[in-house]
Write an enzyme that holds these catalytic residues in place. Structure first.
Site, PDB file in Angstrom:
ATOM      1  N   TYR A 243       0.850  -1.193   0.000  1.00 38.68           N
ATOM      2  CA  TYR A 243       0.000   0.000   0.000  1.00 38.68           C
ATOM      3  C   TYR A 243       0.884   1.241   0.000  1.00 38.68           C
ATOM      4  O   TYR A 243       1.865   1.309   0.747  1.00 38.68           O
ATOM      5  CB  TYR A 243      -0.899   0.006   1.247  1.00 38.68           C
TER       6      TYR A 243
ATOM      7  N   GLU B 216      -3.246   7.446  -4.281  1.00 42.07           N
ATOM      8  CA  GLU B 216      -3.154   6.194  -3.520  1.00 42.07           C
ATOM      9  C   GLU B 216      -3.071   4.988  -4.450  1.00 42.07           C
ATOM     10  O   GLU B 216      -3.803   4.915  -5.428  1.00 42.07           O
ATOM     11  CB  GLU B 216      -4.386   6.053  -2.616  1.00 42.07           C
TER      12      GLU B 216
END
Ligand code: GDP
Ligand code: MN
Length: 383
Positions: free
Chosen positions: A101, A189
């Site tokens: 992530y 993101e």
């Protein structure tokens, strides 16, 4: 403005962030065409601005044209958490060895950019944050200094990214930071950021939110504007040029100035109510703006009372009052108004409202913000 995954990936590609070859499709035939061009196997992915698409059946693997047809047919038109899928993104499927992530946002309190990085990607990051907060590293970046390759590498080491993926991850972090800053994002993101068995690191998903304040220097964003999904209230507000954000509560709110509007939301909350919206009519708002604001609030079916909170500086009380009288002659309000009118020419304003002969069931005036909030919430909650 939030982008769809396919737009986010196109945006990433401009900053050399590696993504899988693929394309967007609005029909089953187009999806097959893109799949043929991308090379099988492919993934067919629902383009909706909501997370957890995989679990909802909105992400499917297809090994050939026939399977692509089947899945695209199922996914197009599917309802995912209230979002109807109008478009799919089809890309060459990746082999995944590991999922990470990575994201950049602005930490307003720290006045710095914030990198969040974790070797545990793929799942909702909120889940990781709850179960294993130490698995996410946070690094503040001074916007003047930027993010060096060395700092990115160290962050990846700190996040316990395995050695074989370190260089790939560090390189993408630098590219993603460039995308975030030069690309004027509020959020950039990647979840998951994947390591392939071949050792390459690459973005499998994209969540990009663009900073609307930078719109003026990005003529190319017009393309994203065209597909932007606003709720119908926000669309109406935009046609009137109003600073409006739709919320889920029942007290419609109109205030002058963003600060006062925010405080108004707080006060409504504090006395047990819920705000239906944020609406700042700005400084110097005239009767037309007030009338438009009331029209937008009235359009919201959930609204059961309207709280107008005005502290006149350059906004003048009599203009506000004229706007209300004007609006009442134009539209039949579905909910009563509670007004707190103070500041410049407040008395003149109150006189206009009194002289207009508006019944108490339509408009009540209260001298303070707190009293007005209480009255608006009492009406809204049916007390
Ligand atoms: P989200 O759940 O809406 O965030 O959608 P993502 O694009 O993040 O995909 C969810 C999950 O689907 C990923 O974490 C992967 O496990 C899986 N997935 C997506 N694309 C691929 C792919 O190309 N290959 C494989 N093997 N899995 C994929
Ligand atoms: Mn994802």
């Amino acid at each position: 403005m939030d982008l769809f995954e396919y737009q986010g990936k196109q945006y990433f590609a401009r900053f050399d962030i590696p993504v899988s070859p693929g394309g967007a499709a609005d029909t089953v035939d187009e999806a097959v065409k893109v799949a043929d061009a991308s090379g099988y196997p492919v993934v067919v992915k629902a383009q909706v601005q909501v997370g957890g698409r995989g679990k909802a059946g909105g992400i499917k693997l297809a090994n050939n044209a026939e399977e692509t047809r089947f899945h695209a047919n199922n996914i197009l038109g599917m309802d995912i958490k209230g979002h109807v899928v109008k478009r799919v993104w089809v890309e060459h499927a990746s082999d995944i060895e590991e999922e990470y992530y990575a994201s950049f946002t602005l930490d307003r309190a720290a006045k710095k950019h914030l990198l969040m990085l974790s070797a545990q990607g793929g799942v909702e990051i909120e889940e990781v944050a709850e179960k294993d907060p130490d698995a996410i590293i946070k690094l503040h970046i001074d916007p003047v200094d930027g993010l060096s390759a060395a700092a990115a590498h160290k962050a990846a080491v700190d996040a316990k990214i395995p050695a074989k993926a370190l260089d790939g991850v560090a390189k993408i972090l630098v590219q993603l930071y460039r995308c975030f800053t030069e690309g004027d994002c509020d959020l950039a993101e990647i979840n998951p950021l994947i390591l392939k068995p071949t050792g390459e690191v690459h973005a499998l998903d994209a969540k990009v939110s663009l900073d609307d304040n930078a719109d003026f220097r990005h003529p190319e964003w017009a393309e994203y504007r065209a597909t932007e999904e606003l709720d119908s209230r926000e669309q109406l507000a935009r046609t009137h040029g109003l600073q409006y954000i739709g919320l889920d509560g029942t007290v419609g709110i109109i205030a002058n100035g963003a600060g006062l509007a925010m405080s108004t939301l707080d006060v409504v909350n504090q006395v047990g109510g819920t705000a239906a919206n944020f609406l700042d009519i700005g400084g110097g708002a005239n009767a037309d703006v007030m009338a438009a604001a009331l029209e937008v609030i009235n359009f919201d079916d959930k609204v059961t009372s309207i709280f107008i909170n005005i502290f006149g500086g350059i906004t003048r009380g009599e203009e506000v009052a004229k706007g209300i009288v004007e609006a009442l002659s134009r539209v039949t309000l579905k909910a009563p108004i509670v007004i707190r009118l103070d500041g410049t020419n407040a008395e003149e304003g109150r006189k206009i409202l009194a002289d207009a002969g508006i019944p108490e069931s339509t408009l009540i005036s209260k001298p303070t913000m707190l009293e007005a909030a209480r009255a608006a919430v009492a009406i809204s909650n049916g007390k």
